[in-house]
Design a protein around this motif. Structure first.
Motif, short mmCIF file in Angstrom:
data_model
loop_
_atom_site.label_atom_id
_atom_site.label_comp_id
_atom_site.label_asym_id
_atom_site.label_seq_id
_atom_site.Cartn_x
_atom_site.Cartn_y
_atom_site.Cartn_z
N ILE A 1 -7.11 4.25 4.68
CA ILE A 1 -6.60 3.93 6.03
C ILE A 1 -7.52 2.91 6.70
O ILE A 1 -7.08 1.90 7.27
CB ILE A 1 -6.49 5.20 6.89
N VAL A 2 -8.82 3.18 6.64
CA VAL A 2 -9.80 2.31 7.28
C VAL A 2 -9.78 0.92 6.65
O VAL A 2 -9.74 -0.10 7.35
CB VAL A 2 -11.22 2.93 7.19
N TYR A 3 -9.80 0.88 5.32
CA TYR A 3 -9.87 -0.41 4.62
C TYR A 3 -8.60 -1.23 4.83
O TYR A 3 -8.65 -2.44 5.12
CB TYR A 3 -10.10 -0.18 3.13
N ALA A 4 -7.45 -0.56 4.70
CA ALA A 4 -6.18 -1.28 4.85
C ALA A 4 -6.00 -1.82 6.26
O ALA A 4 -5.49 -2.93 6.45
CB ALA A 4 -5.02 -0.35 4.49
N THR A 5 -6.45 -1.05 7.24
CA THR A 5 -6.31 -1.47 8.64
C THR A 5 -7.31 -2.57 8.99
O THR A 5 -6.96 -3.57 9.62
CB THR A 5 -6.51 -0.27 9.59
N ALA A 6 -8.57 -2.38 8.57
CA ALA A 6 -9.64 -3.31 8.98
C ALA A 6 -9.67 -4.58 8.14
O ALA A 6 -9.85 -5.68 8.68
CB ALA A 6 -10.99 -2.60 8.91
N LYS A 7 -9.47 -4.45 6.84
CA LYS A 7 -9.63 -5.60 5.94
C LYS A 7 -8.31 -6.31 5.66
O LYS A 7 -8.22 -7.53 5.69
CB LYS A 7 -10.27 -5.16 4.63
N TRP A 8 -7.27 -5.54 5.35
CA TRP A 8 -5.98 -6.15 5.05
C TRP A 8 -5.16 -6.42 6.30
O TRP A 8 -4.11 -7.06 6.22
CB TRP A 8 -5.16 -5.24 4.12
N LYS A 9 -5.61 -5.90 7.44
CA LYS A 9 -4.89 -6.03 8.72
C LYS A 9 -3.50 -5.40 8.64
O LYS A 9 -2.57 -5.82 9.34
CB LYS A 9 -4.78 -7.50 9.13
N LEU A 10 -3.36 -4.37 7.81
CA LEU A 10 -2.10 -3.64 7.72
C LEU A 10 -1.91 -2.81 8.99
O LEU A 10 -2.87 -2.23 9.50
CB LEU A 10 -2.12 -2.72 6.49
N HIS A 11 -0.70 -2.78 9.50
CA HIS A 11 -0.45 -2.02 10.73
C HIS A 11 -0.83 -0.56 10.51
O HIS A 11 -0.57 0.01 9.44
CB HIS A 11 1.03 -2.11 11.12
N PRO A 12 -1.46 0.09 11.52
CA PRO A 12 -1.88 1.49 11.35
C PRO A 12 -0.76 2.42 10.90
O PRO A 12 -0.99 3.36 10.14
CB PRO A 12 -2.39 1.88 12.74
#
Length: 475
Positions: free
Chosen positions: A13-24
């Motif tokens: 969750i953290v990586y996808a949100t912070a690095k990939w900018k995937l919506h929460p």
């Protein structure tokens, strides 16, 4: 192994949100599927004949739907009220009322109080933008540093944003940890109590530290009176505060109507109100009904004209804002349902047995640290509130945080406060609010770190200290 897989899911969750900018929303839902599938796969490799999670789709949809059923309308009504306060100039009127009470002698304190009040229904990002011009004109009028007023305003807004409903984050966290509609009023009460020293901590930081930092912001080109003129005729003070105060009063009345005052001959509880009066007060005190009444006060008391612009466009903008929060909250509910379908809670309970340091205050500190790590890593306070409350809900009995104080779920309420304090730590470059504050105040990155980021750290630590002290007396 399942506990380890949950940790991997949180990291995702953290990586996808912070690095990939995937919506929460997508990062939480994707993490939920990953966790569920890997859990069943781990069970298969361990020799279990039946899957650990029997019906993944049912758990996900059930968890998503149940949380929205509980708080969907509450979030919608609260967000629309906030949008109307923002668009109608009611937020500016509230600021004017506070300024009239305090005068020009304490401008930094005035900005702290204004932010603290406005952010109860209005998102802190929007609140800062709305009040930014007020901050400039007040700095010009009083000669106080622009950075001081910027931090006083931002930390005042931040205090209630993560701690006091009807802001959506605290509502979602309260629902996730099992607080029902009857307990929401007490979340507001305790949230106010905790948020006051938290806001004052930000105020002290603004006066003692931010005041010494360089400000590059241009001097205000308009006075507060000129700024108010943008909104035309402002609503009255009563009309501006009513959409916030009336729902809180109704929820309070509803809670007091259910207050036990004795026991009858059959051993049944006797409540403070009975008959039709009890029915009416309980109806009005239900959070969804109370906020709908607040919405009616906003529509009939604040809208300059009831036309397509206000009733369709303004309300539509509020619905769009609320939809994002509802989806993130629903995704958190899905993750929570999947977690509850696993034996994680039983396993953690066995680990904690006999460890008094992690029960009560110790448990609250652990929860605070989980929320702080999530907030710092991915930036969104709302996501930190939703995900942390989802993770810890099954663990509350083991942590000694399911305690009741009469009819008040005080253990769960303090849990929400600990999560809210953690969701403040810290606001930096991956947080949209950090950029709103720094850009509207023309702070350099170094100044913003010293002024805003460290201020949010001080606020969060102050908050968990206050929560821990309350826990010593109330748990």
């Amino acid at each position: 192994m399942v506990l380890f897989l949950l940790l991997l899911s949180i990291i995702f969750i953290v990586y996808a949100t912070a690095k990939w900018k995937l919506h929460p929303f997508l990062s939480i839902i994707s993490s939920t599927y990953i966790f569920a599938l890997l859990t069943n796969l781990a069970g298969k490799f361990s020799g279990l004949e039946a899957p650990i999670i029997g019906d993944i789709a049912k758990e996900i949809t059930g968890g998503f739907g149940s949380i929205i059923t509980s708080i969907g309308l509450v979030i919608i009504f609260g967000t629309i009220i906030g949008k109307i306060l923002e668009k109608s100039g009611a937020a500016v009127k509230m600021a004017e009322v506070v300024l009239n009470l305090l005068g020009d002698r304490h401008p930094a304190l005035a900005m702290t109080i204004i932010g603290w009040v406005v952010s109860i229904p209005v998102f802190c990002d929007s609140g800062y933008v709305i009040l930014s011009s007020l901050k400039k004109s007040l700095a010009k009028k009083t000669g106080v540093s622009m950075i001081t007023l910027a931090v006083a305003l931002s930390t005042g807004l931040y205090a209630t944003h993560t701690l006091v409903p009807p802001t959506p984050g605290p509502i979602a966290a309260a629902t996730n940890v099992g607080i029902g509609p009857d307990g929401l009023f007490w979340v507001i009460v305790v949230g106010i109590v905790v948020s006051i020293p938290v806001a004052l901590a930000g105020h002290v930081w603004a006066r003692r530290v931010a005041d010494k930092l360089p400000a590059d912001l241009d001097e205000a080109v308009e006075t507060f009176e000129e700024y108010k003129a943008r909104f035309g005729k402002l609503p009255s003070g009563f009309a501006a505060f009513a959409p916030i105060i009336i729902p809180i009063v109704l929820m309070a009345i509803g809670s007091f109507a259910n207050f036990p005052v004795g026991v009858d001959a059959q051993g049944e509880k006797v409540l403070l109100a009975s008959g039709f009066t009890h029915t009416l007060l309980t109806f009005l005190g239900a959070p969804v009904n109370a906020l709908f009444v607040g919405l009616l006060f906003a529509i009939f008391g604040l809208l300059p004209q009831r036309n397509e612009e206000t009733l369709t466009k303004w309300v539509g903008e509020g619905l769009i804002d609320s939809a994002i929060i509802i989806l993130i909250t629903g995704a958190g509910g899905a993750l929570g349902a999947v977690i509850r379908a696993t034996p994680i809670a039983d396993y953690v309970t066995s680990l904690l047995n006999g460890n008094a340091a992690l029960v009560g205050v110790g448990g609250l500190v652990v929860i605070f640290l989980i929320a702080a790590v999530l907030k710092t890593a991915q930036g969104s306070s709302t996501t930190a509130l939703v995900v942390t409350s989802t993770i810890v809900m099954p663990l509350l009995p083991s942590l000694g945080l399911d305690a009741m104080m009469g009819t008040v779920p005080i253990g769960q309420i303090l849990t929400v406060m600990a999560i809210g304090c953690g969701a403040m730590v810290v606001s930096h470059v991956n947080d949209s609010y950090f950029w709103v504050v720094s850009q509207f105040s023309k702070m350099s990155l170094t100044t913003a770190y010293r002024a805003q980021t460290l201020a949010t750290l001080v606020q969060g630590v102050t908050g968990i200290i206050v929560v821990s002290i309350l826990a010593l007396f109330l748990l």
